[in-house]
Design a protein around this motif. Structure first.
Motif: not given
Length: 292
Positions: A176-196
């Motif tokens: 599954x592909x998710x979007x990385x963010x910092x503490x603020x919920x609306x802070x995702x931008x370009x960093x993403x991750x794929x679950x191993x």
């Protein structure tokens, strides 16, 4: 550092679930393989919903899920089309967890020049959404929207909601592909991750926008870090990232996935459920895929 909050909060849980993840990777007893699906039981992934990630370890194909996260899918399409992801490192990779990329700085602090995105942790679905149920735990239903595993409120509640829809959210199964963010919920931008591996602690906290349909072995082959922060000293890289519809016709991979609305899928799901018994999870169902 982006996405460090989730890992810091879940690091203890990670140690507890790593054994569970490994067990899910190798079920107690192998489920009988389903018969080969008839041509009509396959679903072709639309080129505009197919992300093609080339790496030094091989190719990863991700099916986008605009039903679950239209804003994030639009951002992934935009950045892929502009070559933003080309040659970026898998800068943070943690075994039994995930592989993260999308940072032009390679440190976890970078992002694209575009505005941050509004969170899409959950979404609303109605009777027209192509959802197939596989189990019904108390008060909810789990199943698939195309290749994406989801949990949702039952259809029966649609009649009592103002918009005729019910809440749903993606589940953090392998791939599954998710979007990385910092503490603020609306802070995702370009960093993403794929679950191993599966990691349910992230659900409804990090936007899910797709799932790997081919190349999970590549995701798991990426160099990972043994450090607590997961930062890889000499990381693998994405060499080229495009949406299939942006590639010339002759270069587009063609991907067919077993249609979750088909009778063959229902047989597969029931076979896996019976094999796993009380330990069954929707993450146990591997959808057959053909690529060329």
């Amino acid at each position: 550092m982006r996405f460090s909050i989730a890992w810091a909060a879940a690091s203890v849980l990670a140690l507890a679930v790593s054994g569970v993840a490994a067990a899910q990777e190798t079920p107690a007893g192998p489920a009988p393989a389903p018969a080969v699906a008839a041509p009509s039981e396959w679903r072709t992934v639309a080129p505009e919903n197919l992300m093609v990630i080339d790496t030094g370890k091989g190719r990863i194909l991700v099916e986008l899920a605009p039903e679950a996260a239209p804003g994030h899918v639009a951002r992934i399409r935009l950045l892929s089309g502009r070559g933003f992801f080309d040659n970026l490192p898998w800068h943070r990779v943690i075994d039994y967890f995930m592989a993260q990329t999308g940072d032009p700085l390679g440190t976890g602090e970078g992002q694209s020049p575009y505005p941050d995105l509004k969170a899409e942790f959950t979404f609303r679905r109605d009777a027209s959404t192509p959802f197939t149920a596989v189990a019904a735990p108390a008060g909810s239903v789990v199943g698939f929207i195309h290749s994406l595993p989801v949990q949702t409120q039952p259809d029966a509640l649609m009649a009592s909601t103002g918009d005729g829809k019910v809440h749903a959210w993606g589940l953090y199964c392998p791939g599954v592909a998710g979007m990385a963010r910092d503490e603020a919920p609306d802070s995702a931008n370009s960093q993403f991750f794929l679950m191993r591996q599966p990691y349910p602690a992230l659900e409804k906290r990090y936007t899910i926008w797709g799932r790997v349909v081919s190349g999970l072995d590549v995701v798991r082959a990426l160099k990972f870090s043994a450090n607590a922060d997961g930062i890889v000293a000499e990381p693998d890289r994405m060499t080229r990232v495009r949406i299939a519809s942006d590639l010339p016709e002759g270069e587009r991979p063609r991907v067919r996935v077993l249609d979750t609305r088909s009778e063959r899928f229902k047989t597969l799901a029931e076979t896996v459920r019976q094999a796993r018994g009380a330990d069954f999870s929707v993450c146990d169902i591997d959808l057959p895929v053909e690529t060329n």
